[in-house]
Design a protein around this motif. Structure first.
Motif, short mmCIF file in Angstrom:
data_model
loop_
_atom_site.label_atom_id
_atom_site.label_comp_id
_atom_site.label_asym_id
_atom_site.label_seq_id
_atom_site.Cartn_x
_atom_site.Cartn_y
_atom_site.Cartn_z
N UNK A 1 -1.89 -5.59 19.02
CA UNK A 1 -2.27 -5.53 17.62
C UNK A 1 -3.26 -6.63 17.30
N UNK A 2 -4.24 -6.29 16.47
CA UNK A 2 -5.22 -7.27 16.01
C UNK A 2 -4.87 -7.76 14.61
N UNK A 3 -3.71 -7.33 14.09
CA UNK A 3 -3.30 -7.69 12.75
C UNK A 3 -2.30 -8.83 12.80
N UNK A 4 -2.39 -9.72 11.82
CA UNK A 4 -1.44 -10.82 11.74
C UNK A 4 -0.08 -10.33 11.27
N UNK A 5 -0.06 -9.23 10.54
CA UNK A 5 1.18 -8.64 10.07
C UNK A 5 0.96 -7.15 9.87
N UNK A 6 2.05 -6.41 9.75
CA UNK A 6 1.91 -4.98 9.50
C UNK A 6 1.19 -4.74 8.18
N UNK A 7 0.35 -3.72 8.12
CA UNK A 7 -0.29 -3.39 6.84
C UNK A 7 0.74 -2.93 5.82
N UNK A 8 0.39 -3.05 4.56
CA UNK A 8 1.26 -2.55 3.49
C UNK A 8 0.89 -1.13 3.09
N UNK A 9 -0.25 -0.66 3.60
CA UNK A 9 -0.67 0.72 3.37
C UNK A 9 -1.66 1.11 4.46
N UNK A 10 -1.47 2.30 5.02
CA UNK A 10 -2.43 2.86 5.96
C UNK A 10 -3.08 4.07 5.30
N UNK B 1 -9.58 3.26 -5.09
CA UNK B 1 -8.71 4.05 -5.97
C UNK B 1 -7.38 4.34 -5.29
N UNK B 2 -7.43 4.73 -4.02
CA UNK B 2 -6.21 5.04 -3.29
C UNK B 2 -5.29 3.82 -3.22
N UNK B 3 -5.87 2.67 -2.89
CA UNK B 3 -5.06 1.45 -2.79
C UNK B 3 -4.44 1.09 -4.13
N UNK B 4 -5.24 1.19 -5.19
CA UNK B 4 -4.73 0.87 -6.53
C UNK B 4 -3.60 1.81 -6.92
N UNK B 5 -3.79 3.11 -6.65
CA UNK B 5 -2.77 4.10 -7.00
C UNK B 5 -1.47 3.86 -6.23
N UNK B 6 -1.60 3.34 -5.02
CA UNK B 6 -0.43 3.07 -4.18
C UNK B 6 0.13 1.66 -4.41
N UNK B 7 -0.54 0.89 -5.28
CA UNK B 7 -0.05 -0.44 -5.63
C UNK B 7 -0.22 -1.49 -4.55
N UNK B 8 -1.31 -1.39 -3.78
CA UNK B 8 -1.53 -2.29 -2.66
C UNK B 8 -2.92 -2.91 -2.77
N UNK B 9 -3.03 -4.20 -2.45
CA UNK B 9 -4.32 -4.88 -2.45
C UNK B 9 -5.17 -4.43 -1.27
N UNK B 10 -6.49 -4.47 -1.45
CA UNK B 10 -7.40 -4.05 -0.38
C UNK B 10 -7.15 -4.83 0.91
N UNK B 11 -6.88 -6.11 0.78
CA UNK B 11 -6.70 -6.95 1.97
C UNK B 11 -5.45 -6.58 2.77
N UNK B 12 -4.54 -5.82 2.16
CA UNK B 12 -3.31 -5.43 2.84
C UNK B 12 -3.36 -3.99 3.36
N UNK B 13 -4.54 -3.36 3.26
CA UNK B 13 -4.71 -1.98 3.71
C UNK B 13 -5.40 -1.92 5.06
N UNK C 1 -17.13 -1.75 2.88
CA UNK C 1 -17.54 -2.11 1.52
C UNK C 1 -16.33 -2.36 0.61
N UNK C 2 -15.20 -1.72 0.94
CA UNK C 2 -13.97 -1.94 0.18
C UNK C 2 -13.22 -3.19 0.65
N UNK C 3 -13.76 -3.84 1.68
CA UNK C 3 -13.16 -5.04 2.27
C UNK C 3 -11.77 -4.74 2.83
N UNK C 4 -11.68 -3.58 3.48
CA UNK C 4 -10.45 -3.18 4.15
C UNK C 4 -10.67 -3.16 5.65
N UNK C 5 -9.67 -3.55 6.39
CA UNK C 5 -9.74 -3.45 7.85
C UNK C 5 -9.78 -1.98 8.25
N UNK C 6 -10.47 -1.70 9.34
CA UNK C 6 -10.66 -0.31 9.72
C UNK C 6 -10.54 -0.15 11.23
N UNK C 7 -9.80 0.89 11.63
CA UNK C 7 -9.74 1.31 13.02
C UNK C 7 -10.48 2.63 13.13
#
Length: 219
Positions: A3-12, A155-167, A182-188
């Motif tokens: 894993x390249x993440x420091x912790x599990x994401x809060x939203x995928x 919009x998806x992150x906001x609707x799911x109640x999660x910050x961009x940095x946690x997606x 551009x949304x400042x979200x990590x991407x695979x």
């Protein structure tokens, strides 16, 4: 692959075409056949190079190459694509196991696609996948914002109640990876054919099969 993440994401956030269902070339084949009716003979692979943006933009690209499309072309091509999708498209190998692992780990997930809700329902319901997203489906057609604009993912992150940095976003197209960036979200970036250079150039971590994804997500 660690894993390249420091912790599990809060939203995928998953794209749909090419990530959940193997539908991309079905779209391109229908479009190539349609363009031939209007004087443009190109291959499905060449249609793929037009990108994954708005359908009207794909039509514009075809017209620049000489297609003479009617004013109602967008409606026409959607009818033809939906008819093809009604025949069924396969689920991407291994992705249902990824959804199982996310559910087991308590990590929420959703869909965010440039495709319409109607199109996603046609593809996913036939394969018994629609209910897995439990209404967490976000369409550019509904929201009015298309990738590569970051607004759909935001919009998806906001609707799911999660910050961009946690997606974390799972994408297979340059358009989608750019939207995530551009949304400042990590991407695979899913590149099963090993052609992930364009995704990597926009900052995505590229992987070749869905069996690698749970470990990348730290599940």
């Amino acid at each position: 692959m660690e894993s390249l993440l420091l912790s599990q994401p809060k939203l995928v956030i998953f794209d749909c075409d090419g990530v959940i269902v193997d539908s991309v070339m079905a779209h391109c084949e229908v479009q190539a056949e349609n363009f031939a009716k209007y004087g443009l003979n190109i291959t499905p692979q060449e249609v793929l190079s037009f990108g994954a943006g708005k359908m009207s933009s794909i039509g514009d690209a075809a017209e620049r190459l000489g297609a003479r499309l009617p004013d109602d072309w967008v409606d026409e091509i959607y009818r033809e694509i939906y008819a093809r999708l009604e025949l069924g498209v396969p689920v991407i190998d291994g992705v249902l196991d990824v959804l199982d692992r996310l559910e087991h780990s308590g990590v929420p997930f959703c869909l965010a696609s440039n495709g319409s809700e109607e199109k996603m329902a046609i593809m996913l319901e036939k394969k018994g996948v629609l209910d897995r997203f439990d209404g967490a489906i976000f369409s550019a057609h509904t929201i009015g914002i298309w990738k590569p604009d970051p607004g759909l993912f935001q919009h998806a992150a906001s609707a799911m109640g999660v910050l961009a940095e946690d997606c974390v976003v799972i994408e297979d197209s340059h358009t989608g990876v750019l939207a995530a960036k551009r949304a400042q979200m990590r991407c695979f970036g899913y590149a099963p054919d090993g052609e992930g250079r364009a995704l990597e150039n926009e900052g995505a971590v590229v992987f070749k099969n869905m069996q690698q994804l749970p470990e990348l997500l730290g599940l």
